[in-house]
Design a protein around this motif. Structure first.
Motif, PDB file in Angstrom:
ATOM      1  N   PHE A  39      -1.914   8.522  -4.283  1.00  0.00           N
ATOM      2  CA  PHE A  39      -2.293   7.176  -4.735  1.00  0.00           C
ATOM      3  C   PHE A  39      -2.029   6.143  -3.641  1.00  0.00           C
ATOM      4  O   PHE A  39      -2.875   5.292  -3.357  1.00  0.00           O
ATOM      5  N   ALA A  40      -0.856   6.199  -3.019  1.00  0.00           N
ATOM      6  CA  ALA A  40      -0.452   5.218  -2.008  1.00  0.00           C
ATOM      7  C   ALA A  40      -1.381   5.253  -0.799  1.00  0.00           C
ATOM      8  O   ALA A  40      -1.748   4.202  -0.255  1.00  0.00           O
ATOM      9  N   GLN A  41      -1.767   6.447  -0.367  1.00  0.00           N
ATOM     10  CA  GLN A  41      -2.687   6.551   0.767  1.00  0.00           C
ATOM     11  C   GLN A  41      -4.028   5.910   0.439  1.00  0.00           C
ATOM     12  O   GLN A  41      -4.608   5.199   1.265  1.00  0.00           O
ATOM     13  N   GLY A  42      -4.523   6.143  -0.768  1.00  0.00           N
ATOM     14  CA  GLY A  42      -5.775   5.508  -1.199  1.00  0.00           C
ATOM     15  C   GLY A  42      -5.630   3.998  -1.318  1.00  0.00           C
ATOM     16  O   GLY A  42      -6.547   3.241  -0.981  1.00  0.00           O
ATOM     17  N   TRP A  43      -4.465   3.546  -1.800  1.00  0.00           N
ATOM     18  CA  TRP A  43      -4.192   2.116  -1.948  1.00  0.00           C
ATOM     19  C   TRP A  43      -4.219   1.417  -0.595  1.00  0.00           C
ATOM     20  O   TRP A  43      -4.841   0.372  -0.428  1.00  0.00           O
ATOM     21  N   VAL A  44      -3.556   2.011   0.386  1.00  0.00           N
ATOM     22  CA  VAL A  44      -3.515   1.419   1.731  1.00  0.00           C
ATOM     23  C   VAL A  44      -4.905   1.404   2.345  1.00  0.00           C
ATOM     24  O   VAL A  44      -5.303   0.424   2.993  1.00  0.00           O
ATOM     25  N   LYS A  45      -5.681   2.439   2.113  1.00  0.00           N
ATOM     26  CA  LYS A  45      -7.064   2.473   2.621  1.00  0.00           C
ATOM     27  C   LYS A  45      -7.873   1.323   2.015  1.00  0.00           C
ATOM     28  O   LYS A  45      -8.600   0.618   2.723  1.00  0.00           O
ATOM     29  N   LYS A  46      -7.722   1.103   0.700  1.00  0.00           N
ATOM     30  CA  LYS A  46      -8.417  -0.004   0.031  1.00  0.00           C
ATOM     31  C   LYS A  46      -7.961  -1.354   0.588  1.00  0.00           C
ATOM     32  O   LYS A  46      -8.770  -2.255   0.789  1.00  0.00           O
ATOM     33  N   LEU A  47      -6.654  -1.491   0.811  1.00  0.00           N
ATOM     34  CA  LEU A  47      -6.138  -2.747   1.358  1.00  0.00           C
ATOM     35  C   LEU A  47      -6.729  -3.019   2.736  1.00  0.00           C
ATOM     36  O   LEU A  47      -7.107  -4.152   3.043  1.00  0.00           O
ATOM     37  N   ASN A  48      -6.794  -2.012   3.571  1.00  0.00           N
ATOM     38  CA  ASN A  48      -7.352  -2.197   4.916  1.00  0.00           C
ATOM     39  C   ASN A  48      -8.821  -2.591   4.865  1.00  0.00           C
ATOM     40  O   ASN A  48      -9.284  -3.381   5.682  1.00  0.00           O
ATOM     41  N   ILE A  49      -9.556  -2.069   3.903  1.00  0.00           N
ATOM     42  CA  ILE A  49     -10.978  -2.398   3.783  1.00  0.00           C
ATOM     43  C   ILE A  49     -11.178  -3.799   3.209  1.00  0.00           C
ATOM     44  O   ILE A  49     -12.025  -4.559   3.677  1.00  0.00           O
ATOM     45  N   HIS A  73      -5.464  -8.455  10.360  1.00  0.00           N
ATOM     46  CA  HIS A  73      -4.326  -7.663   9.881  1.00  0.00           C
ATOM     47  C   HIS A  73      -4.790  -6.226   9.653  1.00  0.00           C
ATOM     48  O   HIS A  73      -5.923  -5.990   9.234  1.00  0.00           O
ATOM     49  N   TYR A  74      -3.891  -5.275   9.884  1.00  0.00           N
ATOM     50  CA  TYR A  74      -4.201  -3.869   9.647  1.00  0.00           C
ATOM     51  C   TYR A  74      -2.914  -3.128   9.301  1.00  0.00           C
ATOM     52  O   TYR A  74      -1.901  -3.282   9.983  1.00  0.00           O
ATOM     53  N   ILE A  75      -2.966  -2.331   8.245  1.00  0.00           N
ATOM     54  CA  ILE A  75      -1.817  -1.532   7.842  1.00  0.00           C
ATOM     55  C   ILE A  75      -1.917  -0.180   8.535  1.00  0.00           C
ATOM     56  O   ILE A  75      -2.931   0.514   8.421  1.00  0.00           O
ATOM     57  N   ASP A  76      -0.876   0.173   9.232  1.00  0.00           N
ATOM     58  CA  ASP A  76      -0.829   1.443   9.948  1.00  0.00           C
ATOM     59  C   ASP A  76      -0.578   2.574   8.947  1.00  0.00           C
ATOM     60  O   ASP A  76       0.512   2.663   8.397  1.00  0.00           O
ATOM     61  N   PRO A  77      -1.583   3.441   8.698  1.00  0.00           N
ATOM     62  CA  PRO A  77      -1.401   4.514   7.718  1.00  0.00           C
ATOM     63  C   PRO A  77      -0.251   5.471   8.072  1.00  0.00           C
ATOM     64  O   PRO A  77       0.368   6.053   7.179  1.00  0.00           O
ATOM     65  N   SER A  78       0.053   5.610   9.348  1.00  0.00           N
ATOM     66  CA  SER A  78       1.146   6.511   9.730  1.00  0.00           C
ATOM     67  C   SER A  78       2.522   5.914   9.409  1.00  0.00           C
ATOM     68  O   SER A  78       3.528   6.616   9.466  1.00  0.00           O
ATOM     69  N   SER A  79       2.564   4.634   9.054  1.00  0.00           N
ATOM     70  CA  SER A  79       3.839   3.987   8.736  1.00  0.00           C
ATOM     71  C   SER A  79       4.189   4.089   7.252  1.00  0.00           C
ATOM     72  O   SER A  79       5.249   3.634   6.826  1.00  0.00           O
ATOM     73  N   ILE A  80       3.323   4.705   6.461  1.00  0.00           N
ATOM     74  CA  ILE A  80       3.535   4.799   5.014  1.00  0.00           C
ATOM     75  C   ILE A  80       4.752   5.656   4.697  1.00  0.00           C
ATOM     76  O   ILE A  80       4.913   6.747   5.231  1.00  0.00           O
ATOM     77  N   SER A  81       5.581   5.126   3.803  1.00  0.00           N
ATOM     78  CA  SER A  81       6.741   5.853   3.302  1.00  0.00           C
ATOM     79  C   SER A  81       6.748   5.707   1.778  1.00  0.00           C
ATOM     80  O   SER A  81       6.633   4.592   1.265  1.00  0.00           O
ATOM     81  N   ILE A 101       4.029  -0.723   7.333  1.00  0.00           N
ATOM     82  CA  ILE A 101       4.057  -1.800   8.322  1.00  0.00           C
ATOM     83  C   ILE A 101       2.653  -2.386   8.432  1.00  0.00           C
ATOM     84  O   ILE A 101       1.680  -1.670   8.658  1.00  0.00           O
ATOM     85  N   GLU A 102       2.581  -3.692   8.214  1.00  0.00           N
ATOM     86  CA  GLU A 102       1.321  -4.417   8.368  1.00  0.00           C
ATOM     87  C   GLU A 102       1.371  -5.140   9.712  1.00  0.00           C
ATOM     88  O   GLU A 102       2.234  -5.985   9.945  1.00  0.00           O
ATOM     89  N   ASN A 103       0.459  -4.764  10.581  1.00  0.00           N
ATOM     90  CA  ASN A 103       0.402  -5.359  11.921  1.00  0.00           C
ATOM     91  C   ASN A 103      -0.618  -6.483  11.971  1.00  0.00           C
ATOM     92  O   ASN A 103      -1.669  -6.406  11.342  1.00  0.00           O
ATOM     93  N   VAL A 104      -0.297  -7.513  12.738  1.00  0.00           N
ATOM     94  CA  VAL A 104      -1.243  -8.598  13.013  1.00  0.00           C
ATOM     95  C   VAL A 104      -1.695  -8.411  14.457  1.00  0.00           C
ATOM     96  O   VAL A 104      -0.874  -8.355  15.370  1.00  0.00           O
TER      97      VAL A 104
END
Length: 140
Positions: A39-49, A73-81, A101-104
């Motif tokens: 779920f979290a991986q899909g959530w982050v993908k949606k947020l990035n889009i 802004h972009y959320i680094d998927p490899s930073s997901i915990s 981690i959300e990077n600017v």
């Protein structure tokens, strides 16, 4: 078919059914942890889009010196915990913590076009924590 084989097959079918539906998963949270991570991986993908300041909505600001700054802004998927804990609440059986981690990213250039086409660098990194719950009907 013997009674023992019958009981064995019923046990296997019931166990398979329970693993297929998180609401019936074991109380240790192992299945919940897997479903939450998915779920979290899909959530982050949606947020990035869909992020209002995301890569598809790059903001351009003109500086006082006339140069232009492009930012997104972009959320680094490899930073997901992810972590899941059982809850004592009757409304929510499990609580999931999503950290990332959300990077600017920024690029400065003399023109808008060059700012958009230039090499973006991370100007800021923000640690974000989101809390979700699961009452047996999925993560919310």
């Amino acid at each position: 078919m013997s009674f023992t084989k019958y009981i064995f097959y019923i046990t296997v079918i019931t166990f398979t059914f329970c693993l297929s539906f998180p609401a019936f998963a074991d109380n240790s949270g192992q299945v919940q942890n897997h479903t939450f991570t998915t779920f979290a991986q899909g959530w982050v993908k949606k947020l990035n889009i869909n992020h209002i300041n995301g890569i598809s909505h790059i903001k351009i600001i003109q500086n006082t010196d006339g140069s232009f700054l492009a930012r997104y802004h972009y959320i680094d998927p490899s930073s997901i915990s992810c972590s899941v804990k059982s809850s004592k609440s009757k409304r929510s059986r499990f609580v999931g913590l999503l950290k990332y981690i959300e990077n600017v990213y920024e690029c400065s250039a003399p023109s808008k076009k060059l700012a958009l086409e230039g090499k973006f660098k991370v100007s800021k990194a923000m640690r974000v924590t989101e809390i979700f719950s699961n009452n047996g009907k999925g993560w919310r």
